[in-house]
Design a protein around this motif. Structure first.
Motif, PDB file in Angstrom:
ATOM      1  N   LEU A 172       0.841  -1.188   0.000  1.00 30.18           N
ATOM      2  CA  LEU A 172       0.000   0.000   0.000  1.00 30.18           C
ATOM      3  C   LEU A 172       0.883   1.246   0.000  1.00 30.18           C
ATOM      4  O   LEU A 172       1.987   1.245   0.551  1.00 30.18           O
ATOM      5  CB  LEU A 172      -0.910   0.028   1.233  1.00 30.18           C
ATOM      6  CG  LEU A 172      -1.900  -1.133   1.412  1.00 30.18           C
ATOM      7  CD1 LEU A 172      -2.728  -0.907   2.671  1.00 30.18           C
ATOM      8  CD2 LEU A 172      -2.798  -1.287   0.214  1.00 30.18           C
ATOM      9  N   THR A 173       0.396   2.307  -0.602  1.00 28.55           N
ATOM     10  CA  THR A 173       1.098   3.585  -0.529  1.00 28.55           C
ATOM     11  C   THR A 173       0.926   4.154   0.876  1.00 28.55           C
ATOM     12  O   THR A 173       0.044   3.730   1.629  1.00 28.55           O
ATOM     13  CB  THR A 173       0.518   4.578  -1.541  1.00 28.55           C
ATOM     14  OG1 THR A 173      -0.829   4.887  -1.166  1.00 28.55           O
ATOM     15  CG2 THR A 173       0.545   4.009  -2.945  1.00 28.55           C
ATOM     16  N   PRO A 174       1.754   5.123   1.261  1.00 23.86           N
ATOM     17  CA  PRO A 174       1.583   5.733   2.585  1.00 23.86           C
ATOM     18  C   PRO A 174       0.171   6.283   2.806  1.00 23.86           C
ATOM     19  O   PRO A 174      -0.387   6.143   3.899  1.00 23.86           O
ATOM     20  CB  PRO A 174       2.631   6.847   2.577  1.00 23.86           C
ATOM     21  CG  PRO A 174       3.707   6.341   1.674  1.00 23.86           C
ATOM     22  CD  PRO A 174       2.985   5.607   0.591  1.00 23.86           C
ATOM     23  N   ILE A 290      11.901   2.598  -9.419  1.00 25.35           N
ATOM     24  CA  ILE A 290      10.624   2.942 -10.045  1.00 25.35           C
ATOM     25  C   ILE A 290       9.543   2.866  -8.981  1.00 25.35           C
ATOM     26  O   ILE A 290       9.278   1.793  -8.429  1.00 25.35           O
ATOM     27  CB  ILE A 290      10.273   2.001 -11.202  1.00 25.35           C
ATOM     28  CG1 ILE A 290      11.369   2.014 -12.266  1.00 25.35           C
ATOM     29  CG2 ILE A 290       8.920   2.386 -11.825  1.00 25.35           C
ATOM     30  CD1 ILE A 290      11.526   3.328 -12.979  1.00 25.35           C
ATOM     31  N   ALA A 291       8.935   4.010  -8.668  1.00 26.69           N
ATOM     32  CA  ALA A 291       7.859   4.069  -7.681  1.00 26.69           C
ATOM     33  C   ALA A 291       6.517   4.000  -8.393  1.00 26.69           C
ATOM     34  O   ALA A 291       6.427   4.137  -9.614  1.00 26.69           O
ATOM     35  CB  ALA A 291       7.973   5.363  -6.873  1.00 26.69           C
ATOM     36  N   GLY A 292       5.452   3.808  -7.609  1.00 28.20           N
ATOM     37  CA  GLY A 292       4.115   3.802  -8.197  1.00 28.20           C
ATOM     38  C   GLY A 292       3.135   3.040  -7.344  1.00 28.20           C
ATOM     39  O   GLY A 292       3.509   2.093  -6.638  1.00 28.20           O
ATOM     40  N   THR A 434      12.179  -6.104  -0.623  1.00 28.08           N
ATOM     41  CA  THR A 434      12.104  -6.339   0.827  1.00 28.08           C
ATOM     42  C   THR A 434      10.657  -6.431   1.311  1.00 28.08           C
ATOM     43  O   THR A 434      10.378  -6.177   2.474  1.00 28.08           O
ATOM     44  CB  THR A 434      12.829  -5.223   1.598  1.00 28.08           C
ATOM     45  OG1 THR A 434      12.242  -3.954   1.270  1.00 28.08           O
ATOM     46  CG2 THR A 434      14.297  -5.182   1.247  1.00 28.08           C
ATOM     47  N   TRP A 435       9.752  -6.809   0.420  1.00 27.68           N
ATOM     48  CA  TRP A 435       8.351  -6.923   0.809  1.00 27.68           C
ATOM     49  C   TRP A 435       8.189  -7.987   1.900  1.00 27.68           C
ATOM     50  O   TRP A 435       8.501  -9.141   1.724  1.00 27.68           O
ATOM     51  CB  TRP A 435       7.500  -7.285  -0.412  1.00 27.68           C
ATOM     52  CG  TRP A 435       6.057  -7.507  -0.104  1.00 27.68           C
ATOM     53  CD1 TRP A 435       5.315  -6.943   0.885  1.00 27.68           C
ATOM     54  CD2 TRP A 435       5.161  -8.393  -0.784  1.00 27.68           C
ATOM     55  NE1 TRP A 435       4.021  -7.396   0.864  1.00 27.68           N
ATOM     56  CE2 TRP A 435       3.901  -8.282  -0.160  1.00 27.68           C
ATOM     57  CE3 TRP A 435       5.309  -9.254  -1.867  1.00 27.68           C
ATOM     58  CZ2 TRP A 435       2.787  -9.019  -0.578  1.00 27.68           C
ATOM     59  CZ3 TRP A 435       4.203  -9.977  -2.282  1.00 27.68           C
ATOM     60  CH2 TRP A 435       2.964  -9.847  -1.645  1.00 27.68           C
ATOM     61  N   SER A 463       9.309  -0.714  -6.619  1.00 30.73           N
ATOM     62  CA  SER A 463       8.837  -0.842  -5.244  1.00 30.73           C
ATOM     63  C   SER A 463       7.808   0.239  -4.948  1.00 30.73           C
ATOM     64  O   SER A 463       7.794   1.296  -5.586  1.00 30.73           O
ATOM     65  CB  SER A 463      10.019  -0.726  -4.266  1.00 30.73           C
ATOM     66  OG  SER A 463       9.583  -0.731  -2.919  1.00 30.73           O
ATOM     67  N   GLU A 464       6.932  -0.055  -3.981  1.00 30.57           N
ATOM     68  CA  GLU A 464       5.984   0.947  -3.504  1.00 30.57           C
ATOM     69  C   GLU A 464       6.434   1.557  -2.184  1.00 30.57           C
ATOM     70  O   GLU A 464       5.718   2.357  -1.585  1.00 30.57           O
ATOM     71  CB  GLU A 464       4.601   0.303  -3.366  1.00 30.57           C
ATOM     72  CG  GLU A 464       3.990  -0.033  -4.722  1.00 30.57           C
ATOM     73  CD  GLU A 464       3.000  -1.168  -4.648  1.00 30.57           C
ATOM     74  OE1 GLU A 464       2.321  -1.285  -3.608  1.00 30.57           O
ATOM     75  OE2 GLU A 464       2.896  -1.932  -5.620  1.00 30.57           O
ATOM     76  N   ASP A 465       7.615   1.158  -1.723  1.00 32.52           N
ATOM     77  CA  ASP A 465       8.178   1.669  -0.483  1.00 32.52           C
ATOM     78  C   ASP A 465       9.113   2.836  -0.810  1.00 32.52           C
ATOM     79  O   ASP A 465      10.269   2.647  -1.177  1.00 32.52           O
ATOM     80  CB  ASP A 465       8.935   0.549   0.237  1.00 32.52           C
ATOM     81  CG  ASP A 465       9.398   0.947   1.631  1.00 32.52           C
ATOM     82  OD1 ASP A 465       9.537   2.161   1.890  1.00 32.52           O
ATOM     83  OD2 ASP A 465       9.624   0.047   2.457  1.00 32.52           O
TER      84      ASP A 465
END
Length: 514
Positions: A172-174, A290-292, A434-435, A463-465
């Motif tokens: 999940l995003t922040p 790459i974020a998203g 690192t999920w 990653s979404e982190d």
């Protein structure tokens, strides 16, 4: 409000043994009505085993479970659900060939109502949680993040008294995590108990009232997270917290190893994402992040990069590796050129669950170490390679013949990543590296990636982190609705900038930062 004097759930002396492993060693744990309680520990500490015991998936060898003051035997998940216990597993428990609504109906049983009522409720609940879902979509068409949403929504649609969440914010995003926390606090205010497992210590300190920490299958401590620092919690989890807050110098990279030029790809899946005019460069000796938000084209990009989706030969130059066109090549040919991949999904994609670690090592490492000669498998070398992965990356496993399914999520992640790194690739592409791993394992993975970068490998991390991406990436971009922002130096970029790109607010004409 229910009476909070008696714990809603009380565990006393819970013990569970497996061959060669004491997973839970006389664990005591109490959770009251309306309490948000954290369960912390490094990978392999016994958290997942304990959760499975509470939910009735696994039976303890010793100890007692009391539910609302009465001794019970959680004989199976259906019995636990009847008591009002819901659980969101770290590894998804969804039927991929069924729709979202059908998966939810299986969980709710007779309480699901008519199909129309169920679909309406799914839409209402998912919208309220800020995780919108379309009930008719088939699970196999969903991204990893979207599948996590289904798990959470499916669980919260039940009339629950205890909600167990195993790494619920991993994808999940922040902002999505904040929205989920609002829901959890509301549930707690109404008397629902929440048992929260997370390796994101800042989340634990912000959300949880109390915490129980496991180490080596035993309770190593209890604390009030709000009164602790992240390092305090990390020390309880891993003992020695040295190196967990490392700051890595940024690198400028060398010659371009991977080039993506004007890459567009139409997705025939009506629920998928098409890619539009992507431009990307990854250099030798650098990490590009790459974020998203999940479901914005990450899966499609990965499939094109690793060869699961291929372009016609005339479009091969859209993706170049070491200046050679590769977009039309199959995965094994790309691997022979020096590309390795860590997929987003560990079980079933990164590893075959029922196969041993040795056989899983052979799956992608067959070109290494002379493991195959004249068409014959040299089992001794396969065993040695698997053992080297286990030893180098501190994978907690009884041996190389252990099945992939039996490992905790974090240990399996370390094994898969180690398998790819030890092949000494020229290019490593890793999704969510690192999920779901603990702080110690995450630090070890980051160090391994930095060492690989410094040895000259080009690395692309999806990653979404955002915190992770800023820590290890030299340059960063974001995917939004199948479009990619320009690359910028992380040293001169803020999380606010990346958040704006993730929302699609970027201009393709912005020059790529050096």
């Amino acid at each position: 409000m229910p009476d909070t004097a008696t714990p809603r759930l009380q565990l006393t002396g819970i013990t569970k043994r497996y061959p060669g492993c004491l997973a839970n060693d006389h664990i005591d744990l109490s959770i009251h009505a309306g309490e948000i309680h954290a369960l912390l520990g490094e990978n392999g500490a016994g958290k997942s085993t304990l959760m499975k015991i509470i939910y009735g998936v696994t039976q303890p060898d010793a100890g007692e479970i009391r539910w609302e003051g009465e001794p019970v035997i959680m004989r199976d998940p259906a019995y636990a659900r009847d008591r009002g216990i819901g659980m969101v597993f770290q590894h998804f428990s969804l039927f991929e060939t069924l729709s979202i609504a059908e998966n939810v109906a299986l969980a709710l049983g007779a309480d699901a109502g008519t199909p129309r009522q169920l679909e309406s409720k799914i839409r209402e609940v998912s919208q309220r949680y800020g995780m919108p879902l379309e009930p008719h979509r088939l699970v196999h068409s969903l991204s990893i993040g979207e599948r996590q949403r289904v798990e959470i929504v499916r669980c919260l649609m039940q009339d629950i008294k205890l909600l167990i969440l195993d790494e619920p914010t991993s994808v999940l995003t922040p902002q999505e995590a904040d929205d989920l926390f609002v829901v959890l606090r509301r549930l707690a205010a109404e008397g629902c108990s929440v048992l929260f497992i997370s390796h994101k210590l800042n989340e634990v300190r912000a959300l949880c009232e109390n915490a129980t920490v496991l180490r080596g299958g035993k309770v190593s401590g209890e604390c009030v997270p709000a009164e602790c620092t992240d390092m305090d919690l990390a020390r309880l989890m891993v003992g020695d917290a040295e190196g967990l807050e490392a700051e890595y110098p940024k690198a400028s990279g060398g010659a371009p190893f991977l080039r993506i030029e004007a890459l567009s790809w139409r997705n025939d899946d009506p629920f998928g994402v098409s890619l539009e005019d992507l431009m990307l460069e990854v250099r030798a000796g650098e990490i590009v992040g790459i974020a998203g938000v999940a479901g914005n084209g990450q899966d499609e990009l990965l499939a094109l990069l690793c060869g699961e989706h291929r372009l016609p030969r005339e479009q091969g130059p859209r993706i170049r590796f070491l200046e050679s066109p590769v977009a039309h090549l199959p995965p094994d040919t790309r691997r022979r050129l020096g590309m390795t991949f860590v997929p987003a999904e560990r079980l079933g994609h990164g590893a075959v669950p029922e196969m041993s670690l040795a056989d899983n090592a052979l799956l992608t490492g067959f070109q290494q170490e002379g493991m195959v000669s004249s068409g014959l498998i040299r089992h001794g070398r396969v065993e040695a390679f698997a053992r080297r992965i286990i030893d180098t990356f501190a994978v907690k496993a009884p041996g190389t013949h252990t099945t992939a399914r039996s490992l905790s999520g974090g240990n399996l992640q370390k094994f898969i990543l180690g398998r790819e790194i030890l092949q000494q690739p020229k290019l490593l592409i890793a999704a969510h590296p690192t999920w779901g791993v603990d702080v110690g394992a995450a630090a070890a993975i980051h160090r391994a990636l930095i060492e690989l970068r410094d040895a000259g490998t080009a690395i692309l991390v999806i990653s979404e982190d955002l915190e992770e991406l800023f820590q290890i990436s030299d340059r960063i971009a974001a995917l939004s609705h199948g479009r990619l922002s320009s690359l910028q130096s992380t040293a001169h970029t803020t999380a606010t900038d990346v958040g704006r790109w993730m929302a699609g607010q970027f201009d393709h004409t912005t020059p790529t930062a050096a």
